[in-house]
Enzyme design. Sequence first.
Site, PDB file in Angstrom:
ATOM      1  N   SER A  68       9.200  -5.827  -7.899  1.00  0.00           N
ATOM      2  CA  SER A  68      10.133  -5.931  -6.770  1.00  0.00           C
ATOM      3  C   SER A  68      10.578  -7.381  -6.605  1.00  0.00           C
ATOM      4  O   SER A  68      10.016  -8.284  -7.236  1.00  0.00           O
ATOM      5  CB  SER A  68       9.435  -5.484  -5.481  1.00  0.00           C
ATOM      6  OG  SER A  68       8.422  -6.431  -5.157  1.00  0.00           O
ATOM      7  N   ASP A 100      12.568  -3.391  -9.599  1.00  0.00           N
ATOM      8  CA  ASP A 100      12.524  -2.338  -8.588  1.00  0.00           C
ATOM      9  C   ASP A 100      13.297  -2.798  -7.345  1.00  0.00           C
ATOM     10  O   ASP A 100      13.074  -3.905  -6.844  1.00  0.00           O
ATOM     11  CB  ASP A 100      11.042  -2.096  -8.242  1.00  0.00           C
ATOM     12  CG  ASP A 100      10.815  -0.899  -7.345  1.00  0.00           C
ATOM     13  OD1 ASP A 100      11.610   0.058  -7.429  1.00  0.00           O
ATOM     14  OD2 ASP A 100       9.836  -0.913  -6.574  1.00  0.00           O
ATOM     15  N   HIS A 101      14.199  -1.968  -6.850  1.00  0.00           N
ATOM     16  CA  HIS A 101      14.977  -2.264  -5.636  1.00  0.00           C
ATOM     17  C   HIS A 101      15.687  -3.615  -5.702  1.00  0.00           C
ATOM     18  O   HIS A 101      15.587  -4.427  -4.770  1.00  0.00           O
ATOM     19  CB  HIS A 101      14.089  -2.204  -4.384  1.00  0.00           C
ATOM     20  CG  HIS A 101      13.584  -0.827  -4.093  1.00  0.00           C
ATOM     21  ND1 HIS A 101      14.377   0.163  -3.560  1.00  0.00           N
ATOM     22  CD2 HIS A 101      12.365  -0.266  -4.292  1.00  0.00           C
ATOM     23  CE1 HIS A 101      13.673   1.275  -3.435  1.00  0.00           C
ATOM     24  NE2 HIS A 101      12.446   1.044  -3.885  1.00  0.00           N
ATOM     25  N   GLY A 235       8.891   6.391  -3.590  1.00  0.00           N
ATOM     26  CA  GLY A 235       7.991   6.744  -2.487  1.00  0.00           C
ATOM     27  C   GLY A 235       7.103   7.918  -2.834  1.00  0.00           C
ATOM     28  O   GLY A 235       6.890   8.819  -2.035  1.00  0.00           O
ATOM     29  N   SER A 237       3.792   7.954  -3.965  1.00  0.00           N
ATOM     30  CA  SER A 237       2.328   7.821  -3.966  1.00  0.00           C
ATOM     31  C   SER A 237       1.694   9.027  -3.298  1.00  0.00           C
ATOM     32  O   SER A 237       2.246   9.592  -2.352  1.00  0.00           O
ATOM     33  CB  SER A 237       1.909   6.543  -3.224  1.00  0.00           C
ATOM     34  OG  SER A 237       1.997   5.423  -4.081  1.00  0.00           O
ATOM     35  N   ASN A 277       7.771   6.792  -8.958  1.00  0.00           N
ATOM     36  CA  ASN A 277       7.398   5.436  -8.520  1.00  0.00           C
ATOM     37  C   ASN A 277       6.153   5.432  -7.645  1.00  0.00           C
ATOM     38  O   ASN A 277       6.089   6.164  -6.645  1.00  0.00           O
ATOM     39  CB  ASN A 277       8.536   4.861  -7.670  1.00  0.00           C
ATOM     40  CG  ASN A 277       9.673   4.340  -8.505  1.00  0.00           C
ATOM     41  OD1 ASN A 277       9.804   4.680  -9.672  1.00  0.00           O
ATOM     42  ND2 ASN A 277      10.486   3.500  -7.906  1.00  0.00           N
ATOM     43  N   ASP A 279       3.412   2.598  -5.834  1.00  0.00           N
ATOM     44  CA  ASP A 279       2.947   1.246  -5.523  1.00  0.00           C
ATOM     45  C   ASP A 279       1.797   1.334  -4.516  1.00  0.00           C
ATOM     46  O   ASP A 279       0.718   0.789  -4.719  1.00  0.00           O
ATOM     47  CB  ASP A 279       4.122   0.434  -4.945  1.00  0.00           C
ATOM     48  CG  ASP A 279       3.742  -1.008  -4.684  1.00  0.00           C
ATOM     49  OD1 ASP A 279       2.632  -1.420  -5.078  1.00  0.00           O
ATOM     50  OD2 ASP A 279       4.534  -1.739  -4.084  1.00  0.00           O
ATOM     51  N   ARG A 283      -2.091  -0.291  -4.350  1.00  0.00           N
ATOM     52  CA  ARG A 283      -2.558  -1.192  -3.279  1.00  0.00           C
ATOM     53  C   ARG A 283      -3.823  -0.639  -2.640  1.00  0.00           C
ATOM     54  O   ARG A 283      -4.776  -1.371  -2.363  1.00  0.00           O
ATOM     55  CB  ARG A 283      -1.481  -1.317  -2.199  1.00  0.00           C
ATOM     56  CG  ARG A 283      -0.220  -1.948  -2.688  1.00  0.00           C
ATOM     57  CD  ARG A 283       0.815  -1.984  -1.594  1.00  0.00           C
ATOM     58  NE  ARG A 283       2.055  -2.536  -2.119  1.00  0.00           N
ATOM     59  CZ  ARG A 283       3.020  -3.036  -1.384  1.00  0.00           C
ATOM     60  NH1 ARG A 283       2.916  -3.049  -0.077  1.00  0.00           N
ATOM     61  NH2 ARG A 283       4.109  -3.516  -1.935  1.00  0.00           N
TER      62      ARG A 283
HETATM   63  O1  G3H Z   1       9.431   0.163  -2.848  1.00  0.00           O
HETATM   64  C1  G3H Z   1       8.979  -0.965  -2.783  1.00  0.00           C
HETATM   65  C2  G3H Z   1       7.722  -1.363  -3.439  1.00  0.00           C
HETATM   66  O2  G3H Z   1       6.630  -0.729  -2.840  1.00  0.00           O
HETATM   67  C3  G3H Z   1       7.600  -2.845  -3.500  1.00  0.00           C
HETATM   68  O3  G3H Z   1       7.059  -3.410  -2.354  1.00  0.00           O
HETATM   69  O4  G3H Z   1       8.511  -5.410  -1.926  1.00  0.00           O
HETATM   70  O5  G3H Z   1       6.214  -5.298  -0.979  1.00  0.00           O
HETATM   71  O6  G3H Z   1       6.564  -5.632  -3.432  1.00  0.00           O
HETATM   72  P1  G3H Z   1       7.080  -5.025  -2.156  1.00  0.00           P
HETATM   73  P1  13P Z   2       5.112   4.310  -2.661  1.00  0.00           P
HETATM   74  O1  13P Z   2       5.148   3.466  -1.429  1.00  0.00           O
HETATM   75  O2  13P Z   2       5.009   5.755  -2.333  1.00  0.00           O
HETATM   76  O3  13P Z   2       4.049   3.887  -3.617  1.00  0.00           O
HETATM   77  O4  13P Z   2       6.521   4.118  -3.429  1.00  0.00           O
HETATM   78  C1  13P Z   2       6.736   3.024  -4.261  1.00  0.00           C
HETATM   79  C2  13P Z   2       8.160   2.896  -4.691  1.00  0.00           C
HETATM   80  O5  13P Z   2       8.980   3.764  -4.501  1.00  0.00           O
HETATM   81  C3  13P Z   2       8.517   1.660  -5.375  1.00  0.00           C
HETATM   82  O6  13P Z   2       9.888   1.599  -5.641  1.00  0.00           O
HETATM   83 ZN    ZN Z   3      11.068   2.509  -4.086  1.00  0.00          ZN
END
Ligand code: G3H
Ligand code: 13P
Ligand code: ZN
Length: 323
Positions: A68, A100-101, A235, A237, A277, A279, A283
């Site tokens: 990210s 990512d994003h 999203g 997880s 995806n 993340d 964590r």
């Molecule tokens: O969707 C976003 C990811 O979970 C990245 O999160 O910007 O805190 O690294 P972060």
């Molecule tokens: P989660 O928060 O569900 O792990 O999603 C992560 C995500 O979409 C990263 O782009």
């Molecule tokens: Zn995402």
Amino acid sequence: YNFDVSIKYKPNRKGVFTLALVTTKEMFEKAYKGNYAIGAFNINNMEIIQGVVSACKKRNSAVILQVSKSALKYAHPVYLKKMVDAAVEETGLDIALHLDHGPDFETCKLCIESGFTSVMFDGSHYDYEENVAKTKEVVDYAHAHGVVVEAELGKLAGVEDEVSVAEGHATYTDPDQALDFVQRTGVDSLAVAIGTSHGAYKFKGDAKLDFDRLAVITEKLENAGFKNYPIVLHGASSVDPDVIALCNKYGGDIKGAKGIPYDMLRKASSMAVCKINMDTDIRLAMTAAVREFMAENPDKFDPRGYLGAAREKIQALVENKIK
Ligand code: G3H
Ligand code: 13P
Ligand code: ZN
């Protein structure tokens, strides 16, 4: 953690044998036909990268390692790129390095110049026409450099980077707009909003995803000639209750967390979803392992102890995900 010293060299696009990152193109083609999805895991440091790739190595699985904007800020693109190169060299696996994003053209360009093989431009918070125009600009630049692009249409609830979307402001992806968007931007894969959200608190009641909407999006794309078009699930997880329980057992205070059940991820993978995806799960696994290690070993202070425990926990989690 067992390092593999036998290195496989692969031909790159010019036919030269070298160790190289790959794009997601071939991964998605195989995943679509095989009714599975590729795991996309967010990385921020060495232990996460090693935990993820050692799991993939064990299961002989391709993987997407994604970064990210805040991960770029935390770890620096050069460190991340070189650690991911090391993972390719050590494992010989098909690994894609993905932004990512991506919030803007400049960040996408920086990652393309840094050697990423895939970027996401996330213009989902712009109005539709602006999202189309900005995505197209990234697609044109990325394609000229051999890089693939993911974009997003519809708004997921939850928090990601500096953008926070309240549950009531989430909007599901409109199937007609999805087709128009793909046609006009030439984007390689599309992230859709069908009920998932970022973070650990995805549902207040029962988990529910709009699979009918996913089927209609796919059908419209198919009918317009976009055969086997890869859809991305953000999203995703699963927020395993035993990991939450472990965090809380050792001093954590995480209440009401809920993720996407595994059967829904399997269903999505059997449909057009080719990239899942995750993340938050990493964590949580890392935090649970560090909390447990600290509590069980109050006399120890070597970071390799708790970071090693975190790496093992991530490996076990990812192995299970891939299976
Ligand atoms: O969707 C976003 C990811 O979970 C990245 O999160 O910007 O805190 O690294 P972060
Ligand atoms: P989660 O928060 O569900 O792990 O999603 C992560 C995500 O979409 C990263 O782009
Ligand atoms: Zn995402």
